[in-house]
Design a protein around this motif. Structure first.
Motif, PDB file in Angstrom:
ATOM      1  N   SER A  95     -38.897 -36.542 -35.290  1.00 30.98           N
ATOM      2  CA  SER A  95     -37.467 -36.647 -35.562  1.00 30.98           C
ATOM      3  C   SER A  95     -36.693 -35.868 -34.514  1.00 30.98           C
ATOM      4  N   VAL A  96     -35.414 -36.191 -34.419  1.00 29.44           N
ATOM      5  CA  VAL A  96     -34.517 -35.520 -33.481  1.00 29.44           C
ATOM      6  C   VAL A  96     -33.767 -34.429 -34.243  1.00 29.44           C
ATOM      7  N   THR A  97     -33.937 -33.194 -33.826  1.00 27.96           N
ATOM      8  CA  THR A  97     -33.339 -32.073 -34.567  1.00 27.96           C
ATOM      9  C   THR A  97     -32.166 -31.421 -33.844  1.00 27.96           C
ATOM     10  N   GLY A  98     -31.860 -31.881 -32.649  1.00 23.99           N
ATOM     11  CA  GLY A  98     -30.756 -31.276 -31.911  1.00 23.99           C
ATOM     12  C   GLY A  98     -30.682 -31.845 -30.520  1.00 23.99           C
ATOM     13  N   GLY A  99     -30.002 -31.122 -29.626  1.00 17.90           N
ATOM     14  CA  GLY A  99     -29.866 -31.570 -28.252  1.00 17.90           C
ATOM     15  C   GLY A  99     -28.565 -31.099 -27.659  1.00 17.90           C
ATOM     16  N   GLN A 100     -28.063 -31.896 -26.730  1.00 18.26           N
ATOM     17  CA  GLN A 100     -26.826 -31.524 -26.039  1.00 18.26           C
ATOM     18  C   GLN A 100     -26.074 -32.784 -25.663  1.00 18.26           C
ATOM     19  N   THR A 101     -24.750 -32.772 -25.875  1.00 20.27           N
ATOM     20  CA  THR A 101     -23.881 -33.873 -25.476  1.00 20.27           C
ATOM     21  C   THR A 101     -22.788 -33.329 -24.566  1.00 20.27           C
ATOM     22  N   VAL A 102     -22.561 -34.037 -23.455  1.00 21.53           N
ATOM     23  CA  VAL A 102     -21.534 -33.619 -22.498  1.00 21.53           C
ATOM     24  C   VAL A 102     -20.704 -34.831 -22.092  1.00 21.53           C
ATOM     25  N   ILE A 103     -19.586 -34.564 -21.450  1.00 21.68           N
ATOM     26  CA  ILE A 103     -18.751 -35.612 -20.847  1.00 21.68           C
ATOM     27  C   ILE A 103     -19.064 -35.655 -19.355  1.00 21.68           C
ATOM     28  N   ASN A 104     -19.207 -36.864 -18.812  1.00 21.87           N
ATOM     29  CA  ASN A 104     -19.689 -37.028 -17.451  1.00 21.87           C
ATOM     30  C   ASN A 104     -19.110 -38.338 -16.908  1.00 21.87           C
ATOM     31  N   PRO A 105     -19.066 -38.530 -15.597  1.00 22.34           N
ATOM     32  CA  PRO A 105     -18.614 -39.841 -15.102  1.00 22.34           C
ATOM     33  C   PRO A 105     -19.485 -41.004 -15.579  1.00 22.34           C
ATOM     34  N   TRP A 106     -20.764 -40.733 -15.848  1.00 19.53           N
ATOM     35  CA  TRP A 106     -21.689 -41.802 -16.210  1.00 19.53           C
ATOM     36  C   TRP A 106     -22.347 -41.524 -17.560  1.00 19.53           C
ATOM     37  N   ILE A 107     -22.745 -42.591 -18.221  1.00 20.17           N
ATOM     38  CA  ILE A 107     -23.580 -42.450 -19.411  1.00 20.17           C
ATOM     39  C   ILE A 107     -24.968 -42.025 -18.971  1.00 20.17           C
ATOM     40  N   ILE A 108     -25.528 -41.033 -19.638  1.00 21.84           N
ATOM     41  CA  ILE A 108     -26.914 -40.607 -19.417  1.00 21.84           C
ATOM     42  C   ILE A 108     -27.548 -40.433 -20.789  1.00 21.84           C
ATOM     43  N   VAL A 109     -28.787 -40.856 -20.923  1.00 19.63           N
ATOM     44  CA  VAL A 109     -29.488 -40.690 -22.198  1.00 19.63           C
ATOM     45  C   VAL A 109     -30.938 -40.294 -21.916  1.00 19.63           C
ATOM     46  N   GLY A 110     -31.436 -39.373 -22.711  1.00 19.75           N
ATOM     47  CA  GLY A 110     -32.819 -38.914 -22.562  1.00 19.75           C
ATOM     48  C   GLY A 110     -33.115 -37.868 -23.614  1.00 19.75           C
ATOM     49  N   GLY A 111     -34.130 -37.068 -23.351  1.00 20.41           N
ATOM     50  CA  GLY A 111     -34.479 -36.075 -24.355  1.00 20.41           C
ATOM     51  C   GLY A 111     -35.606 -35.169 -23.929  1.00 20.41           C
ATOM     52  N   VAL A 112     -36.022 -34.338 -24.885  1.00 17.55           N
ATOM     53  CA  VAL A 112     -37.130 -33.398 -24.727  1.00 17.55           C
ATOM     54  C   VAL A 112     -38.085 -33.627 -25.881  1.00 17.55           C
ATOM     55  N   ALA A 113     -39.371 -33.679 -25.586  1.00 18.85           N
ATOM     56  CA  ALA A 113     -40.395 -33.828 -26.626  1.00 18.85           C
ATOM     57  C   ALA A 113     -41.352 -32.650 -26.548  1.00 18.85           C
ATOM     58  N   SER A 114     -41.670 -32.064 -27.706  1.00 21.51           N
ATOM     59  CA  SER A 114     -42.521 -30.877 -27.758  1.00 21.51           C
ATOM     60  C   SER A 114     -43.560 -31.022 -28.857  1.00 21.51           C
ATOM     61  N   VAL A 115     -44.756 -30.484 -28.605  1.00 23.93           N
ATOM     62  CA  VAL A 115     -45.813 -30.474 -29.613  1.00 23.93           C
ATOM     63  C   VAL A 115     -46.719 -29.281 -29.358  1.00 23.93           C
ATOM     64  N   VAL A 116     -47.180 -28.654 -30.438  1.00 22.44           N
ATOM     65  CA  VAL A 116     -48.173 -27.588 -30.348  1.00 22.44           C
ATOM     66  C   VAL A 116     -49.535 -28.203 -30.656  1.00 22.44           C
ATOM     67  N   CYS A 117     -50.482 -28.009 -29.735  1.00 23.98           N
ATOM     68  CA  CYS A 117     -51.761 -28.729 -29.789  1.00 23.98           C
ATOM     69  C   CYS A 117     -52.947 -27.788 -29.786  1.00 23.98           C
ATOM     70  N   GLN A 118     -54.041 -28.270 -30.347  1.00 26.64           N
ATOM     71  CA  GLN A 118     -55.352 -27.684 -30.120  1.00 26.64           C
ATOM     72  C   GLN A 118     -55.955 -28.343 -28.878  1.00 26.64           C
ATOM     73  N   PRO A 119     -56.948 -27.709 -28.262  1.00 30.91           N
ATOM     74  CA  PRO A 119     -57.494 -28.254 -27.006  1.00 30.91           C
ATOM     75  C   PRO A 119     -58.002 -29.691 -27.098  1.00 30.91           C
ATOM     76  N   ASN A 120     -58.550 -30.084 -28.249  1.00 33.40           N
ATOM     77  CA  ASN A 120     -59.086 -31.445 -28.350  1.00 33.40           C
ATOM     78  C   ASN A 120     -58.016 -32.484 -28.658  1.00 33.40           C
ATOM     79  N   ASP A 121     -56.753 -32.062 -28.773  1.00 34.94           N
ATOM     80  CA  ASP A 121     -55.668 -33.003 -29.036  1.00 34.94           C
ATOM     81  C   ASP A 121     -55.188 -33.710 -27.771  1.00 34.94           C
TER      82      ASP A 121
END
Length: 333
Positions: free
Chosen positions: A91-117
Motif C-alpha cells: 500500500s501507499v502510505t505517503g510521499g511528496q507532491t509538488v508543483i512543476n512545469p511537467w507532470i511527474i509520477v513515480g515512487g519509492v518501494a521498501s522491504v525488509v528481507c531475510q537473505p533467502n528472500d
C-alpha cells in the motif's frame, strides 16, 4: 543493481529499497499511474523479491494545468498507482507532491528481507540461458500512436501498419507496461535463477551489458531472439531503424525481467509463466545463452524476430476507475 541492499543492525535482516519516476507517456491517467507503480516495483522483482512492505508516491502536478484538468487527471493517476500497489500486496502510505512545469509520477518501494528472500544478480554461469518475460517495442508503439496525428510521421509508416493496428499495439503496450513482474520474481526462486534485471530505459542490450558486468564468473550474454509487439519491427524498419529497436537500444518502460536460468529449468519456467493457474497467461521467451566471455553482451547479426500478437484492449480510464483495486480489464479478440 536495480535496488540497494542495506544490511540492518539487527537480526541478520536487510533493507531493500528502490525509487523511480518519469513523465507520462500514455494518454490514460489511470493507466499511467498503474505503469508508474509497476515500474517502481519491478526493481524489487528483478531481485526475486515478491513482497513489498511499503510504497511512497512521488507526484508532480503541472503548473500549466487548469483547476478542472487537475481535478480530473491527478486523482485518476493516483488511483492507478494505488490499485497497482494493492495488486502487488502493498500500500501507499505517503510521499511528496509538488508543483512543476511537467507532470511527474513515480515512487519509492521498501522491504525488509531475510537473505533467502532475494537473489543477488551476480551468479550466471556458462550454459545458462536468457529468458525475457515481456515483449519489446513499447517505445515504438507509444510513438506510433502519437504519429497518427502527425502526417509527416504517419506517412513514413502507413504502408506497413493500419491505424487500427497502431491502436491495438498501443493498447498492448499499455497492458504490458501495467503488468507486474511479481509472478516472474516468484518463479525465479522455484527454478533457481542465477541473476536478473528489468528492461527499461537503456533497452535490452544496455541492461544485458550492465547485468553481464556484475557477474562473478567470466561470462558473456548472447541474444539470438527478440520478442517484439506485433508490427513494431516493421515500423522500426520503415522509419529508418527507429529507436534502434532491432539493435536492442530502444527504450522500454516497465519492461520484462531478463533472467539467467539453468538450461534445464528454462522451459518449465516459461510454461509456468503462461499457465493460467500460476502466471495468469503471461508469456516468457528463451532469447539467448550465457557462454564463457569477458562480462559483455551482444545481439547476433540477424536475430530471430518473434512477432508477439495483440491480446486485447485496455478499458478506458473511467471504467477502470470504477473498478476499485483491480487489474486492467482485457477484451478478448
Amino acid at each position: 543493481m536495480d535496488s540497494c541492499v542495506i544490511p540492518l543492525r539487527h537480526g541478520g535482516l536487510s533493507l531493500v529499497q528502490t525509487t523511480d519516476f518519469f513523465y507520462p507517456l500514455v494518454e490514460d491517467p489511470y493507466m499511467m499511474g498503474r505503469i508508474a507503480c509497476a515500474n517502481v516495483l519491478s526493481d524489487l522483482y528483478a531481485m526475486g523479491i515478491t513482497e513489498c512492505d511499503n510504497m511512497l508516491m512521488l507526484l508532480s502536478v503541472s503548473q500549466k494545468m487548469n483547476e478542472k484538468e487537475r481535478e480530473q487527471v491527478m486523482p485518476l493517476m493516483m488511483k492507478g498507482f494505488r490499485d497497482a500497489a494493492e495488486e502487488g500486496g502493498t500500500s501507499v502510505t505517503g510521499g511528496q507532491t509538488v508543483i512543476n512545469p511537467w507532470i511527474i509520477v513515480g515512487g519509492v518501494a521498501s522491504v525488509v528481507c531475510q537473505p533467502n528472500d532475494f537473489i543477488m544478480p551476480e551468479n550466471a554461469v556458462p550454459g545458462d540461458v536468457l529468458v525475457l518475460t515481456k515483449p519489446l517495442g513499447t517505445q515504438v508503439a507509444v510513438n506510433a500512436h502519437q504519429w497518427l496525428d502527425i502526417p509527416e510521421k504517419w506517412n513514413k509508416i502507413k504502408l506497413v501498419i493500419s491505424k487500427e493496428e497502431v491502436e491495438q499495439a498501443y493498447q498492448e503496450a499499455m497492458l504490458n507496461m501495467a503488468t507486474l513482474n511479481r509472478t516472474a520474481a516468484a518463479l525465479m526462486h522455484k527454478f533457481n535463477a542465477h541473476a536478473a534485471t528489468d528492461i527499461t530505459g537503456f533497452g535490452i542490450i544496455g541492461h544485458a551489458r550492465n547485468l553481464a558486468q556484475q557477474q562473478r564468473n567470466d561470462v558473456a550474454f548472447v541474444i539470438h531472439n527478440l520478442p517484439i509487439i506485433s508490427k513494431m519491427a516493421a515500423i522500426s524498419k520503415a522509419g529508418g531503424n527507429l529507436f534502434g529497436l532491432l539493435q536492442g537500444t530502444s527504450s522500454e518502460t516497465s519492461g520484462g525481467l531478463l533472467i539467467c536460468l539453468p538450461r534445464e529449468q528454462a522451459a518449465r519456467f516459461c510454461a509456468e509463466m503462461k499457465s493460467s493457474r500460476v502466471g495468469d497467461g503471461q508469456q516468457a521467451w528463451i532469447i539467448g545463452i550465457v557462454e564463457k566471455g569477458s562480462r559483455c553482451a551482444r545481439i547476433i547479426d540477424k536475430p530471430r524476430i518473434i512477432e508477439v500478437p495483440y491480446r486485447g484492449s485496455v478499458v478506458n480510464a473511467q471504467e477502470a476507475s470504477n473498478n476499485n483495486a483491480s487489474p486492467p480489464q482485457v477484451q478478448q479478440t
